[in-house]
Design an enzyme around this catalytic site. Structure first.
Site, PDB file in Angstrom:
ATOM      1  N   HIS A   1       1.779  -1.510   3.588  1.00 45.49           N
ATOM      2  CA  HIS A   1       2.580  -1.478   2.436  1.00 45.49           C
ATOM      3  C   HIS A   1       2.320  -2.625   1.177  1.00 45.49           C
ATOM      4  CE1 HIS A   1       5.174   0.162   5.452  1.00 45.49           C
ATOM      5  NE2 HIS A   1       5.392   1.031   4.404  1.00 45.49           N
TER       6      HIS A   1
ATOM      7  N   HIS B   1       4.562  -3.551   6.458  1.00 50.27           N
ATOM      8  CA  HIS B   1       3.405  -4.117   6.898  1.00 50.27           C
ATOM      9  C   HIS B   1       2.151  -4.324   5.901  1.00 50.27           C
ATOM     10  CE1 HIS B   1       1.429  -0.084   7.126  1.00 50.27           C
ATOM     11  NE2 HIS B   1       2.609   0.398   7.779  1.00 50.27           N
TER      12      HIS B   1
ATOM     13  N   GLY C   1      10.850   0.749   4.605  1.00 48.19           N
ATOM     14  CA  GLY C   1      10.993  -0.703   4.999  1.00 48.19           C
ATOM     15  C   GLY C   1      10.152  -0.769   6.503  1.00 48.19           C
TER      16      GLY C   1
ATOM     17  N   GLN D   1      14.476  13.409   5.615  1.00 47.24           N
ATOM     18  CA  GLN D   1      13.375  13.855   5.869  1.00 47.24           C
ATOM     19  C   GLN D   1      13.206  13.691   7.625  1.00 47.24           C
ATOM     20  OE1 GLN D   1      11.693  10.487   3.397  1.00 47.24           O
ATOM     21  NE2 GLN D   1      10.345  10.328   4.967  1.00 47.24           N
TER      22      GLN D   1
ATOM     23  N   LYS E   1      -3.091   7.225   3.960  1.00 46.82           N
ATOM     24  CA  LYS E   1      -3.086   7.784   5.285  1.00 46.82           C
ATOM     25  C   LYS E   1      -2.014   8.903   5.482  1.00 46.82           C
ATOM     26  CE  LYS E   1      -1.611   5.561   9.575  1.00 46.82           C
ATOM     27  NZ  LYS E   1      -0.217   6.075   9.599  1.00 46.82           N
ATOM     28  N   ASP E   2      -0.851   9.011   4.643  1.00 48.09           N
ATOM     29  CA  ASP E   2      -0.085  10.269   4.497  1.00 48.09           C
ATOM     30  C   ASP E   2      -0.552  11.319   3.733  1.00 48.09           C
ATOM     31  OD1 ASP E   2       1.951   9.291   6.537  1.00 48.09           O
ATOM     32  OD2 ASP E   2       2.268   7.822   5.044  1.00 48.09           O
TER      33      ASP E   2
ATOM     34  N   SER F   1      -0.916   0.912  11.033  1.00 47.12           N
ATOM     35  CA  SER F   1       0.363   1.657  10.859  1.00 47.12           C
ATOM     36  C   SER F   1       1.402   0.925  11.943  1.00 47.12           C
ATOM     37  CB  SER F   1       0.347   2.969  11.648  1.00 47.12           C
ATOM     38  OG  SER F   1       1.422   3.535  12.119  1.00 47.12           O
TER      39      SER F   1
END
Ligand code: PAF
Length: 290
Positions: free
Chosen positions: A35, A32, A29, A59, A148-149, A184
């Site tokens: 997403h 931005h 959630g 996590q 990015k991850d 981010s």
């Protein structure tokens, strides 16, 4: 757009669409532009896009504040609707974990131990657990994640391959500002000189990418180039700067094997924000927003 609040509702929706291809974007959630880019990609690749919004407690480490994780359910619903998402799944903790949950899902082989995993023990086990549960519930054909991850994406790819999930995992390139800063939700903490200093992550990666393009293949030298850029900025704290194998994520030393290539990844504290970024050095420099 259907708003699905229970597993039963999700299953009923999925049964209705049994013959359609489903693209899935799992999120926590506070959505931005990054997403929304994943959702647009999922929509190109499938008949219907399903987005989950769930802040997954497993996590988060004991010292990470799960309660203060930003939430904006109304905004998230509106954003999903704006890009044509077909269904948004909003599970609760009770639904996902119940009282006495005992199952674990772990990708071993050291993949979760370095980079972000070094300072977030158990984090990636929480990610693989929730992602595999969501895959079983949504039953997507395609699942889209941000590059990015990078560590998360590599671990999920391996889990999908080794557990034979019939899902195509697609990684979408990082969306960047004009000056290279990766978009981010944490960028909202950056103001004034912190915002300026935050470009150091991209500049460090770019310098090493250029060194690779100029023929440098020694891991230490490639790291040294990035470190030199990081050292030129005062008031930042480097959490890690590493050069890893693109698939297995083991730390590279000595001469990098040209055929496997390499990924440089880093995490840096700038003001109140801990920023992460990464780049394949054996690839082209990314396009920047105009
Ligand atoms: O990347 C994220 O937002 C989360 O780790 C994910 C994949 C939604 C799992 O909770």
């Amino acid at each position: 757009m259907e708003i699905l609040r229970t597993i039963e509702e999700l299953r009923a929706w999925r049964r209705l669409h049994w013959s359609d291809t489903i693209g899935f974007v799992p999120t926590m959630g506070f959505l931005h532009e990054g997403h929304l880019t994943l959702m647009r990609k999922a929509s190109e690749l499938s008949d219907h896009v399903v987005v989950s919004v769930y802040v997954n407690p497993t996590q988060f480490g004991p010292n990470e504040d799960l309660d203060s994780y930003p939430r904006d359910m109304e905004g998230d619903i509106a954003k999903c609707e704006s890009v044509g998402v077909s269904a948004i799944f909003l599970p609760s903790n009770a639904m996902m974990y119940g009282d006495d949950f005992a199952t674990t899902v772990e990708v071993d082989g050291g993949m979760g131990d370095n980079l972000c995993g070094a300072s977030r023990e158990g984090h990636f086990n929480g990610v693989t657990l929730i992602v595999s549960k969501l895959f079983n519930l949504v039953q997507p054909d395609v699942a889209v994640f941000g590059q990015k991850d990078y560590q998360q994406l590599a671990i999920i790819r391996r889990m999908v391959k080794e557990l034979n999930f019939p899902i195509d995992v697609v990684g979408v390139p990082t969306v960047r500002e004009r000056d290279g800063l990766a978009k981010s939700s944490r960028n909202r903490y950056l103001e004034g000189e912190h915002r300026t200093n935050a470009t150091v992550l991209y500049r460090a990666l770019k310098a090493s990418n250029e060194a690779w393009a100029a023929g440098e293949r020694d891991a230490g030298a490639l790291l040294g180039v990035a470190q030199g850029v990081l050292d030129s900025v005062d008031g930042i704290a480097v959490d890690y700067l590493s050069l890893v194998d693109p698939e297995k994520l083991n730390l590279l030393e000595g001469t990098v094997e040209e055929a496997r290539g390499c990924v440089m990844a880093l995490a840096v504290h700038v003001g109140k924000a801990r920023l992460i970024d990464n780049m394949r050095l054996d690839g082209p420099l990314p396009e920047l927003s105009v």
